[in-house]
Design an enzyme around this catalytic site. Sequence first.
Site, PDB file in Angstrom:
ATOM      1  N   ALA A 104      -8.922   6.970   5.073  1.00 36.16           N
ATOM      2  CA  ALA A 104     -10.310   6.484   5.099  1.00 36.16           C
ATOM      3  C   ALA A 104     -11.052   6.680   3.788  1.00 36.16           C
ATOM      4  O   ALA A 104     -12.270   6.525   3.741  1.00 36.16           O
ATOM      5  CB  ALA A 104     -11.073   7.172   6.228  1.00 36.16           C
ATOM      6  N   ALA A 105     -10.338   6.976   2.722  1.00 33.78           N
ATOM      7  CA  ALA A 105     -11.023   7.249   1.450  1.00 33.78           C
ATOM      8  C   ALA A 105     -11.838   6.050   0.982  1.00 33.78           C
ATOM      9  O   ALA A 105     -13.004   6.179   0.595  1.00 33.78           O
ATOM     10  CB  ALA A 105     -10.011   7.649   0.385  1.00 33.78           C
ATOM     11  N   GLY A 106     -11.224   4.871   1.005  1.00 29.13           N
ATOM     12  CA  GLY A 106     -11.926   3.674   0.563  1.00 29.13           C
ATOM     13  C   GLY A 106     -13.129   3.353   1.433  1.00 29.13           C
ATOM     14  O   GLY A 106     -14.193   2.974   0.925  1.00 29.13           O
ATOM     15  N   ASP A 107     -12.969   3.503   2.736  1.00 30.20           N
ATOM     16  CA  ASP A 107     -14.080   3.223   3.656  1.00 30.20           C
ATOM     17  C   ASP A 107     -15.222   4.215   3.453  1.00 30.20           C
ATOM     18  O   ASP A 107     -16.400   3.853   3.530  1.00 30.20           O
ATOM     19  CB  ASP A 107     -13.595   3.287   5.105  1.00 30.20           C
ATOM     20  N   ASP A 162      -6.687   4.184  15.904  1.00 32.19           N
ATOM     21  CA  ASP A 162      -5.571   4.482  15.010  1.00 32.19           C
ATOM     22  C   ASP A 162      -4.524   5.330  15.724  1.00 32.19           C
ATOM     23  O   ASP A 162      -4.838   6.399  16.259  1.00 32.19           O
ATOM     24  CB  ASP A 162      -6.063   5.231  13.767  1.00 32.19           C
TER      25      ASP A 162
END
Length: 311
Positions: free
Chosen positions: A249-252, A13
Amino acid sequence: MNRISVIGSLNMDLVIQTERVPLAGETISGRDFNLIPGGKGANQAIAAAKAGSPTSMFGCVGDDEFGEVLLNSLKDAGVNTVNVSKTSKVRTGVASIILESSGENRIIIISGANNLVDAAYVDSHWDEIKLSSLILLQHEIPLETCHYIIKKAHASSIPVMLNPAPFHEIPTDVLTKVDYLVVNEVELQGIVPAQVSSIEDVIRAGKEINQMGVKQVLITLGGDGAVLVSNEEVIHQPAFTVNAVDTTAAGDTFVGYFASAIINGFGLKQALVNSCGAAALAVTKVGAQSSIPCNDDTQSFVQKYTTEGVR
């Protein structure tokens, strides 16, 4: 031993922090720049490992400096990387991320080596993959590979959790073979094209997907928490209140923690609380993998905000 196999992307990233996104043709000064290991597959693998589950990563990186950093990040988190291939044909995948001061982000992905995760790669590693208690997939490797894995796993009675991000249409004969589907509101509407403006709308859409054959549908709703919809029950977990710094990265984090909870025998309510708590902690720090909390921190956090705690 219960084990999660994550077959997915590894990206470096390139994160630019700025007050706001520039207009077309406009140049503005940013606040900071960082190189941070990421990729939805790698992020979810690290989240699952930090949640306490033996986790193996399957994917591909370039034989370059970014590839080495990504592999080391996975190893440092306790993820098995023996099956990650290196290639000199293309560079490691990258994601260009513009992070606004509000915490919102905009992302452009260059897949690179992730495109080499094809059916031949899956077949060559199947002896290891088939030992999985759960296979975790996303849409940052070729779609045909995802569909191939889902069908192959279903034939072998291996549960599959699919996080179809970035969203692409999922054929019906593939969707019916998914055990756990994790989507946000945009992805939900890609599967069920209907207005989603309330929790009730979300539940109705989730029920439609249940009728398509998916046993468990999890919908992440950002500030409204998450909803789990199955044929047996509906659970809404409100979001934990935190000061959001970066939502990258919340969803991951949510997905990896939920996968870990499932293979370790947590009840669905407990799994949902724990996953939402971990995701809430993740948004309080900048970066993808660097923001994913360890299990001890997550347990302390959720126990602070719930009356009975979480297993």
